[in-house]
Design a protein around this motif. Structure first.
Motif, PDB file in Angstrom:
ATOM      1  N   ALA A 154     -12.401  -3.344  -0.240  1.00 25.75           N
ATOM      2  CA  ALA A 154     -11.291  -2.759   0.643  1.00 25.75           C
ATOM      3  C   ALA A 154     -11.478  -3.428   2.056  1.00 25.75           C
ATOM      4  O   ALA A 154     -12.403  -3.071   2.669  1.00 25.75           O
ATOM      5  CB  ALA A 154     -11.223  -1.261   0.652  1.00 25.75           C
ATOM      6  N   THR A 155     -10.565  -3.968   2.185  1.00 23.29           N
ATOM      7  CA  THR A 155     -10.115  -4.341   3.773  1.00 23.29           C
ATOM      8  C   THR A 155     -10.060  -2.785   4.765  1.00 23.29           C
ATOM      9  O   THR A 155      -9.314  -1.783   4.262  1.00 23.29           O
ATOM     10  CB  THR A 155      -9.034  -5.098   4.233  1.00 23.29           C
ATOM     11  N   PRO A 156     -10.736  -2.833   6.028  1.00 20.87           N
ATOM     12  CA  PRO A 156     -10.351  -1.694   6.738  1.00 20.87           C
ATOM     13  C   PRO A 156      -9.024  -1.199   7.002  1.00 20.87           C
ATOM     14  O   PRO A 156      -8.200  -2.141   7.331  1.00 20.87           O
ATOM     15  CB  PRO A 156     -11.317  -2.090   8.028  1.00 20.87           C
ATOM     16  N   GLY A 157      -8.618   0.129   6.769  1.00 15.13           N
ATOM     17  CA  GLY A 157      -7.339   0.458   7.076  1.00 15.13           C
ATOM     18  C   GLY A 157      -6.366   0.436   6.068  1.00 15.13           C
ATOM     19  O   GLY A 157      -5.300   0.645   6.144  1.00 15.13           O
ATOM     20  N   SER A 158      -6.984  -0.316   4.768  1.00 11.71           N
ATOM     21  CA  SER A 158      -5.850  -0.524   3.625  1.00 11.71           C
ATOM     22  C   SER A 158      -5.815   0.981   3.088  1.00 11.71           C
ATOM     23  O   SER A 158      -6.512   1.898   3.181  1.00 11.71           O
ATOM     24  CB  SER A 158      -6.559  -1.344   2.590  1.00 11.71           C
ATOM     25  N   LEU A 159      -4.860   1.152   2.166  1.00  8.25           N
ATOM     26  CA  LEU A 159      -4.397   2.544   1.566  1.00  8.25           C
ATOM     27  C   LEU A 159      -5.725   2.856   0.743  1.00  8.25           C
ATOM     28  O   LEU A 159      -6.208   3.781   0.660  1.00  8.25           O
ATOM     29  CB  LEU A 159      -3.188   2.325   0.695  1.00  8.25           C
ATOM     30  N   PHE A 160      -6.385   1.910   0.047  1.00  4.11           N
ATOM     31  CA  PHE A 160      -7.569   2.088  -0.760  1.00  4.11           C
ATOM     32  C   PHE A 160      -8.622   2.938   0.198  1.00  4.11           C
ATOM     33  O   PHE A 160      -9.293   3.704  -0.156  1.00  4.11           O
ATOM     34  CB  PHE A 160      -7.939   1.078  -1.581  1.00  4.11           C
TER      35      PHE A 160
END
Length: 235
Positions: free
Chosen positions: A12-18
């Motif tokens: 997961a990329t930082p700040g993504s919804l996930f």
């Protein structure tokens, strides 16, 4: 070939919804991805009867996973999303289930016997929850409910490869770990993270964040319940 101990980057990329859903559901998430069943696979101490029980129920789970993608196609707004959901359903029915059956055969499990096995309560709980979220909500609700399974398995494998307690030498579960640490599976998990961001943008995810958190947290708890089912040989 057994997997190699290593540290893999976060899916997961930082700040993504996930990433935000996971952070908001951290206690439930950690109980799922760091469950005793998972730790037992990592160091090879999980009783094999527990793993066989899990494999049988995971076969039954895949059937409903395919149904969830059929529902995603129905709920989609665009042809491209319909086609993507149809491809995912086809991949489960025509490829993944066959690979699962082949893997299970190595554990002495026969497909006909797995088909005839009743669904355990843990299987019923999570699969029907996913389908209910898709039926009652929209395609974003459905994919948020699916995400802990898709992305969680990649994170579990990554955690195990980085854990000093993991012992891969002679570990009967090393192939399972390798399967979900494989770059091809990580591409699938990354695509799910990206899909959530896209659906959130088009379907007002920010305004619905609290509701989406409830769905994600419940799905994470139900995934932990799936491990409980395997560990306890629960019917």
């Amino acid at each position: 070939m057994p997997p190699v101990k290593q540290t893999l980057p976060d899916i997961a990329t930082p700040g993504s919804l996930f990433d935000r859903l996971r952070a908001a559901s951290r206690p439930s998430w950690d109980r799922y991805v760091r469950h005793g069943f998972v730790a037992g696979m990592g160091d090879g101490t999980l009783p094999e009867a527990c793993f066989r029980h899990y494999l049988i129920q995971d076969y039954l789970f895949l059937i409903h996973f395919a149904r969830a993608y059929a529902l995603a196609a129905f709920k989609a707004d665009t042809l491209s999303d319909m086609r993507a959901a149809a491809r995912s359903m086809s991949a489960i029915l025509d490829l993944e289930m066959g690979l699962h059956v082949k893997y299970c055969a190595g554990w002495g499990l026969d497909e006909a016997a797995m088909q005839a096995t009743p669904e355990a309560q843990g299987t019923l709980a999570y699969t029907r929850f996913v389908l209910e979220r898709g039926l009652a909500g929209d395609v974003l609700d459905l994919h948020v409910a699916l995400a802990p399974c898709i992305v969680g398995y990649a994170e579990i494998a990554s955690n195990l490869l980085a854990d000093p307690a993991t012992n891969l030498d002679g570990n009967p579960y090393a192939d399972w770990i390798a399967m979900y640490a494989d770059p091809e599976y990580r591409v699938v998990a990354t695509a799910q993270v990206e899909l959530l961001d896209r659906l959130s943008t088009t379907r007002g995810g920010e305004a619905r964040f609290k509701d989406l958190c409830r769905t994600f947290d419940a799905a994470s708890r139900l995934e932990a319940g799936f491990w409980d089912m395997g560990m306890g040989l629960l019917p």
